[in-house]
Design a protein around this motif. Structure first.
Motif, PDB file in Angstrom:
ATOM      1  N   GLU A   1      -8.159   6.215 -15.792  1.00  0.00           N
ATOM      2  CA  GLU A   1      -9.540   6.606 -16.505  1.00  0.00           C
ATOM      3  C   GLU A   1      -9.408   5.847 -17.963  1.00  0.00           C
ATOM      4  O   GLU A   1      -8.212   5.568 -18.307  1.00  0.00           O
ATOM      5  N   GLY A   2     -10.532   5.555 -18.185  1.00  0.00           N
ATOM      6  CA  GLY A   2     -10.476   4.860 -19.380  1.00  0.00           C
ATOM      7  C   GLY A   2     -10.319   3.488 -19.550  1.00  0.00           C
ATOM      8  O   GLY A   2     -10.511   2.592 -20.599  1.00  0.00           O
ATOM      9  N   THR A   3      -9.872   3.014 -18.399  1.00  0.00           N
ATOM     10  CA  THR A   3      -9.773   1.462 -18.307  1.00  0.00           C
ATOM     11  C   THR A   3     -10.924   0.490 -18.083  1.00  0.00           C
ATOM     12  O   THR A   3     -11.610   0.842 -16.972  1.00  0.00           O
ATOM     13  N   PRO A   4     -11.481  -0.069 -18.712  1.00  0.00           N
ATOM     14  CA  PRO A   4     -12.559  -0.862 -18.524  1.00  0.00           C
ATOM     15  C   PRO A   4     -12.824  -1.760 -17.163  1.00  0.00           C
ATOM     16  O   PRO A   4     -13.778  -1.704 -16.868  1.00  0.00           O
ATOM     17  N   ASP A   5     -11.771  -1.956 -16.718  1.00  0.00           N
ATOM     18  CA  ASP A   5     -11.957  -2.934 -15.670  1.00  0.00           C
ATOM     19  C   ASP A   5     -11.205  -2.045 -14.362  1.00  0.00           C
ATOM     20  O   ASP A   5     -10.803  -2.739 -13.284  1.00  0.00           O
ATOM     21  N   LYS A   6     -11.430  -0.852 -14.318  1.00  0.00           N
ATOM     22  CA  LYS A   6     -10.721  -0.078 -13.372  1.00  0.00           C
ATOM     23  C   LYS A   6     -11.056  -0.479 -11.970  1.00  0.00           C
ATOM     24  O   LYS A   6     -10.506  -0.062 -11.114  1.00  0.00           O
ATOM     25  N   ASP A   7     -12.512  -0.695 -11.851  1.00  0.00           N
ATOM     26  CA  ASP A   7     -13.154  -0.935 -10.395  1.00  0.00           C
ATOM     27  C   ASP A   7     -13.084  -2.432 -10.020  1.00  0.00           C
ATOM     28  O   ASP A   7     -13.625  -2.994  -9.151  1.00  0.00           O
TER      29      ASP A   7
ATOM     30  N   ASP B   1       2.134  -1.144 -13.152  1.00  0.00           N
ATOM     31  CA  ASP B   1       1.462   0.172 -12.704  1.00  0.00           C
ATOM     32  C   ASP B   1       0.380  -0.084 -11.732  1.00  0.00           C
ATOM     33  O   ASP B   1      -0.582  -1.013 -12.028  1.00  0.00           O
ATOM     34  N   ALA B   2       0.010   0.666 -11.094  1.00  0.00           N
ATOM     35  CA  ALA B   2      -1.296   0.722 -10.037  1.00  0.00           C
ATOM     36  C   ALA B   2      -1.654   2.047  -9.466  1.00  0.00           C
ATOM     37  O   ALA B   2      -0.597   2.776  -9.633  1.00  0.00           O
ATOM     38  N   CYS B   3      -2.548   2.111  -8.934  1.00  0.00           N
ATOM     39  CA  CYS B   3      -3.164   3.127  -8.197  1.00  0.00           C
ATOM     40  C   CYS B   3      -2.774   3.080  -6.713  1.00  0.00           C
ATOM     41  O   CYS B   3      -2.614   1.895  -6.317  1.00  0.00           O
ATOM     42  N   PRO B   4      -3.406   3.813  -5.869  1.00  0.00           N
ATOM     43  CA  PRO B   4      -3.157   3.531  -4.485  1.00  0.00           C
ATOM     44  C   PRO B   4      -4.202   2.476  -4.327  1.00  0.00           C
ATOM     45  O   PRO B   4      -5.513   2.465  -4.717  1.00  0.00           O
ATOM     46  N   LEU B   5      -4.012   1.488  -3.504  1.00  0.00           N
ATOM     47  CA  LEU B   5      -4.818   0.557  -3.598  1.00  0.00           C
ATOM     48  C   LEU B   5      -6.013   0.627  -2.649  1.00  0.00           C
ATOM     49  O   LEU B   5      -6.243   1.566  -1.767  1.00  0.00           O
ATOM     50  N   GLN B   6      -7.345   0.439  -3.117  1.00  0.00           N
ATOM     51  CA  GLN B   6      -8.639   0.821  -2.573  1.00  0.00           C
ATOM     52  C   GLN B   6      -9.327  -0.620  -2.177  1.00  0.00           C
ATOM     53  O   GLN B   6      -9.115  -1.543  -2.827  1.00  0.00           O
ATOM     54  N   ASP B   7     -10.131  -0.331  -0.919  1.00  0.00           N
ATOM     55  CA  ASP B   7     -10.922  -1.322  -0.510  1.00  0.00           C
ATOM     56  C   ASP B   7     -10.360  -2.751  -0.420  1.00  0.00           C
ATOM     57  O   ASP B   7     -10.824  -4.022  -0.583  1.00  0.00           O
ATOM     58  N   LEU B   8      -9.144  -2.606   0.255  1.00  0.00           N
ATOM     59  CA  LEU B   8      -8.363  -3.764   0.671  1.00  0.00           C
ATOM     60  C   LEU B   8      -9.139  -4.654   1.928  1.00  0.00           C
ATOM     61  O   LEU B   8      -9.580  -4.109   2.813  1.00  0.00           O
ATOM     62  N   SER B   9      -9.053  -5.999   1.413  1.00  0.00           N
ATOM     63  CA  SER B   9      -9.439  -6.906   2.712  1.00  0.00           C
ATOM     64  C   SER B   9      -8.448  -8.149   2.809  1.00  0.00           C
ATOM     65  O   SER B   9      -7.890  -8.545   1.761  1.00  0.00           O
ATOM     66  N   ILE B  10      -8.088  -8.507   3.931  1.00  0.00           N
ATOM     67  CA  ILE B  10      -7.454  -9.783   4.012  1.00  0.00           C
ATOM     68  C   ILE B  10      -8.203 -10.616   5.007  1.00  0.00           C
ATOM     69  O   ILE B  10      -8.686 -10.355   5.942  1.00  0.00           O
ATOM     70  N   ASP B  11      -8.498 -11.844   4.358  1.00  0.00           N
ATOM     71  CA  ASP B  11      -9.239 -13.024   5.130  1.00  0.00           C
ATOM     72  C   ASP B  11      -8.444 -14.027   5.253  1.00  0.00           C
ATOM     73  O   ASP B  11      -7.835 -14.745   4.377  1.00  0.00           O
TER      74      ASP B  11
ATOM     75  N   LYS C   1      -7.808  -9.311  -1.436  1.00  0.00           N
ATOM     76  CA  LYS C   1      -8.704  -8.451  -2.325  1.00  0.00           C
ATOM     77  C   LYS C   1      -8.505  -6.913  -2.240  1.00  0.00           C
ATOM     78  O   LYS C   1      -8.442  -6.430  -0.999  1.00  0.00           O
ATOM     79  N   PHE C   2      -8.139  -6.294  -3.327  1.00  0.00           N
ATOM     80  CA  PHE C   2      -8.424  -4.933  -3.561  1.00  0.00           C
ATOM     81  C   PHE C   2      -8.546  -4.485  -4.908  1.00  0.00           C
ATOM     82  O   PHE C   2      -8.317  -5.084  -5.847  1.00  0.00           O
ATOM     83  N   LYS C   3      -8.607  -3.177  -4.910  1.00  0.00           N
ATOM     84  CA  LYS C   3      -8.756  -2.365  -6.339  1.00  0.00           C
ATOM     85  C   LYS C   3      -7.389  -1.836  -6.426  1.00  0.00           C
ATOM     86  O   LYS C   3      -7.089  -0.848  -5.800  1.00  0.00           O
ATOM     87  N   ALA C   4      -7.025  -1.902  -7.670  1.00  0.00           N
ATOM     88  CA  ALA C   4      -5.484  -1.279  -8.040  1.00  0.00           C
ATOM     89  C   ALA C   4      -5.702  -0.398  -9.196  1.00  0.00           C
ATOM     90  O   ALA C   4      -4.500   0.152  -9.421  1.00  0.00           O
TER      91      ALA C   4
ATOM     92  N   GLN D   1       0.808  -1.135  -0.030  1.00  0.00           N
ATOM     93  CA  GLN D   1      -0.003   0.077  -0.043  1.00  0.00           C
ATOM     94  C   GLN D   1       0.989   1.363   0.021  1.00  0.00           C
ATOM     95  O   GLN D   1       0.449   2.348  -0.521  1.00  0.00           O
ATOM     96  N   LYS D   2       1.839   1.099   0.857  1.00  0.00           N
ATOM     97  CA  LYS D   2       2.775   2.490   0.728  1.00  0.00           C
ATOM     98  C   LYS D   2       3.615   2.565  -0.392  1.00  0.00           C
ATOM     99  O   LYS D   2       3.750   3.781  -0.932  1.00  0.00           O
ATOM    100  N   ASN D   3       3.892   1.535  -1.112  1.00  0.00           N
ATOM    101  CA  ASN D   3       4.582   1.664  -2.613  1.00  0.00           C
ATOM    102  C   ASN D   3       3.570   2.181  -3.592  1.00  0.00           C
ATOM    103  O   ASN D   3       4.112   2.880  -4.403  1.00  0.00           O
ATOM    104  N   TRP D   4       2.332   2.181  -3.570  1.00  0.00           N
ATOM    105  CA  TRP D   4       1.500   2.512  -4.577  1.00  0.00           C
ATOM    106  C   TRP D   4       0.470   3.515  -3.936  1.00  0.00           C
ATOM    107  O   TRP D   4      -0.325   4.149  -4.498  1.00  0.00           O
ATOM    108  N   ALA D   5       1.172   4.379  -2.727  1.00  0.00           N
ATOM    109  CA  ALA D   5       0.326   5.394  -2.193  1.00  0.00           C
ATOM    110  C   ALA D   5       0.209   6.654  -2.954  1.00  0.00           C
ATOM    111  O   ALA D   5      -0.508   7.555  -2.840  1.00  0.00           O
ATOM    112  N   GLY D   6       1.232   6.760  -3.943  1.00  0.00           N
ATOM    113  CA  GLY D   6       1.341   8.037  -4.742  1.00  0.00           C
ATOM    114  C   GLY D   6       2.125   9.159  -4.150  1.00  0.00           C
ATOM    115  O   GLY D   6       2.413  10.193  -4.773  1.00  0.00           O
ATOM    116  N   ASP D   7       2.883   8.864  -2.994  1.00  0.00           N
ATOM    117  CA  ASP D   7       3.482   9.992  -2.553  1.00  0.00           C
ATOM    118  C   ASP D   7       5.094   9.687  -2.928  1.00  0.00           C
ATOM    119  O   ASP D   7       5.174   8.728  -3.607  1.00  0.00           O
TER     120      ASP D   7
END
Length: 180
Positions: free
Chosen positions: A129-135, A97-107, A121-124, A39-45
């Motif tokens: 924008e324009g990516t059909p499977d962005k969510d 490439d990835a975005c800041p990870l969203q909706d992270l769950s660990i089970d 599971k997470f959204k990356a 998550q830190k690696n892809w946080a965007g900072d």
């Protein structure tokens, strides 16, 4: 009533001390650390990239077998040009490439055959924008075992291309070490 409460507390304490089921609870610990760093690696900072396979992490969070396979894969001349990783992509987000990870769950799952499968599971791609499977949710499975008295990651299974089953990182490292 007080006797029943004391007996119940004693039973709970005794059951929690049993080996086996405790791994299921502890199995998420190394995975949580890897995911926190990812998550830190892809946080965007502009923070420094955290190598989730650095020597300290490799010896602390991964099984001996995983570490040996990783070290063999790094020796292959086909390894990444930077000499840091045998992979040319982030194996957790399964891409370069990835975005800041969203909706992270660990089970954590149930222990079976000496291992516990921890599913992440997470959204990356939510910022692409324009990516059909962005969510779309990315699913990564970690096989966690107990070694030297602690829970360690023995394999990471990432989703293969459409129509393929999961890809074992350990199997991929064996192929890389062979030059395949």
């Amino acid at each position: 009533m007080k006797k029943i409460a004391v007996l119940f507390a004693g039973l709970v304490a005794a059951l929690s001390a049993l080996p086996g089921p405790s791994l299921a609870a502890d199995a998420t610990v190394p995975v949580e650390e890897i995911m926190k760093d990812t998550q830190k690696n892809w946080a965007g900072d502009d923070s420094d990239w955290i190598d989730i396979f650095g020597e300290a992490m490799l010896s602390r969070l991964y099984s001996h077998d995983f570490g040996d396979k990783y070290k063999a894969a790094v020796q292959n001349p086909a390894a990444d040009e930077d000499g840091i990783s045998p992979f040319d992509y982030d194996v957790i987000v399964n891409g370069q490439d990835a975005c800041p990870l969203q909706d992270l769950s660990i089970d954590g799952g149930q222990a079976a055959n000496g291992a516990t499968e921890v599913t992440v599971k997470f959204k990356a791609a939510t910022c692409m924008e324009g990516t059909p499977d962005k969510d779309a949710l990315t699913t990564v499975r970690f096989e966690v075992i107990e070694e030297d008295g602690k829970a360690v990651i023995d394999d990471i299974l990432i989703q293969g291309k459409e129509g393929q089953g999961p890809i074992s990182l350990k199997e991929a490292m064996v192929q890389i070490a062979k030059g395949e």
